[in-house]
Design a protein around this motif. Sequence first.
Motif, PDB file in Angstrom:
ATOM      1  N   VAL A  23      12.341  -3.151   1.127  1.00  0.00           N
ATOM      2  CA  VAL A  23      11.100  -2.641   1.709  1.00  0.00           C
ATOM      3  C   VAL A  23       9.902  -3.050   0.865  1.00  0.00           C
TER       4      VAL A  23
ATOM      5  N   PHE B  32       8.635  -5.791   3.451  1.00  0.00           N
ATOM      6  CA  PHE B  32       7.872  -5.062   4.467  1.00  0.00           C
ATOM      7  C   PHE B  32       6.512  -4.561   3.969  1.00  0.00           C
TER       8      PHE B  32
ATOM      9  N   TRP C 193       1.065  -6.620  10.161  1.00  0.00           N
ATOM     10  CA  TRP C 193       1.638  -5.777  11.217  1.00  0.00           C
ATOM     11  C   TRP C 193       0.546  -5.021  11.957  1.00  0.00           C
TER      12      TRP C 193
ATOM     13  N   PRO D 163       5.684  -5.209  14.249  1.00  0.00           N
ATOM     14  CA  PRO D 163       6.193  -5.914  13.066  1.00  0.00           C
ATOM     15  C   PRO D 163       6.633  -7.336  13.316  1.00  0.00           C
TER      16      PRO D 163
ATOM     17  N   ALA E  96      10.915  -9.609  11.663  1.00  0.00           N
ATOM     18  CA  ALA E  96      11.133  -8.455  10.779  1.00  0.00           C
ATOM     19  C   ALA E  96      12.424  -7.741  11.137  1.00  0.00           C
TER      20      ALA E  96
ATOM     21  N   VAL F 102       5.508   2.432   5.296  1.00  0.00           N
ATOM     22  CA  VAL F 102       5.858   1.432   6.309  1.00  0.00           C
ATOM     23  C   VAL F 102       6.360   2.135   7.564  1.00  0.00           C
TER      24      VAL F 102
ATOM     25  N   PHE G 187       8.260   1.429  10.794  1.00  0.00           N
ATOM     26  CA  PHE G 187       9.164   0.452  11.407  1.00  0.00           C
ATOM     27  C   PHE G 187      10.179   1.225  12.224  1.00  0.00           C
TER      28      PHE G 187
END
Length: 383
Positions: A26, A30, A37, A43, A47, A87, A89
Motif C-alpha cells: 500500500v 497505492f 486516482w 483507481p 491497480a 487509500v 480502494f
Amino acid sequence: MESSFCEPLWETDETRIFRNTVRRFVETEFAPAQDEWRKRKNPGAEAWKKAGSAGLLLADVPMDYGGGGGNFAHEIIVCEELAAAGVHFGCSVQGIVARYILSYGTEEQKRRWLPEMARGNLVAAIAMTEPGTGSDLPSIRTTARPDGDQYVINGSKTFVSNGSLANLVCLAAKTNTDVAPFRGISMIIVETADLQGYRVGSPLEKVGMHGQDTCEIFFEDVRVPKANLLGPSEGHGLMQMGEQLPYERLTISAKALVTAERALTLTTEYVKDRAAFGQSIIDFQNTRFKLAECKTKTHIGRVFLNDCIQRCVTGKIDDLTAAMAKLWFTDTEWKVVDTCVQLHGGYGYMLEYAIARIWTDSRVQRIYGGTNEIMHEIIASTL
C-alpha cells in the motif's frame, strides 16, 4: 496498533507477516498514486491487477477458489492498512461479492468467478441501492423478469462502488412482483462485458472519497442467464443480504477506527509543532483534554473491534453486535475527526492537509452499509 494492548486472539505470526506485506504494498504502490486516482475518479484497472498479484484480494476465500486461504482477520488487515494510508480502494466490496458467491453460488459459479476476482481480472460491484429507495431495500423497483432460460432486467442502481470499472455486478432485483416484497427479491450475478442494454453513468460528484470509483448503472432489457441466480431458487435475496450485512458492517467499523486513530496521530504531531501565543498548541489545557478524550475513545474502540473480529473469525458474530459496532465506530470516527480538524484551525479546512481529506471522506461512513438511523432501529428492536 499500540503496544499497550493485550495481543488479540486473532493476531498470529502469520497475520503479522501478512500485515507487513500489505503495508509495504500500500505504501509503495497505492499511496503515491492517490492524486492520480482522485483526478481520474477511480483507481484504474491496473491497480486491481496489482492488488491481485500482491494477495490483497479475496484474502479470506479458500485457495481452492483462488483466494488467499485466510479468514476474516486477513480481510480486516487489508481494510485497516488501506485506511491507515488514507487509500480508498474497493477491495472490501470485492470481498463482499465473493462472500455472496461463496455462500450461495454453485460449484461452477465459484470456480468461474472467484479465481478471476482474486487476480483482479474481474472487478466486482454490488448493486442494491436505487435513487428512490436508499436503505429501504424491499422497495427496490429493478426487475428481472423470467423469460425462458434468461432474465430480462430493467431498472437502475445508484451509489455503486467499483461501478465504472466493474465487469461483474451482484444485483438485487425483483424476480417476482406478485408476492410480498421481502419474498420477491433475488440476487443475480451480471457479467457486464459487451452486454447489450447495460450502461454505466458518469462518475458521481461526491463530497469525499474522490479516488473511489462510484457511479450509477442502468439496465434496459438486459438479458442474463438464469444460471447466474445466486441460491437454490428465486426470492432469497433479502435473506442473503441480511446474512452478509454483518460482514460488511464490520469492515466499515474497522476502517472507521483506523481512520480515527490516524487523525489522532496526525493531530498530535501537528499541535506539538504548531505554536500560538508563545507556546505549543499542545500546552493549552483544552488541546490536551480534547486529545485525551479522542485517545480514550480510540483505545476503547480497539478493544471492542478486536472482540468483534474474533467473533467473526469463529463464526459467532450476530446482527446486533455488528449493528452496534457500525453505529458506534462511525459516530466515534466522525467526532474524533471533527475534533482533530478544529485543533488544526484554519489549516484543517485546507485540502493540502490530510486531516481535511479525512474529514470529507469520513462523512459517508454513517450513511452506507445501512444508515446509522437503521442501526438504531435494529438495536432498539432487541430492547
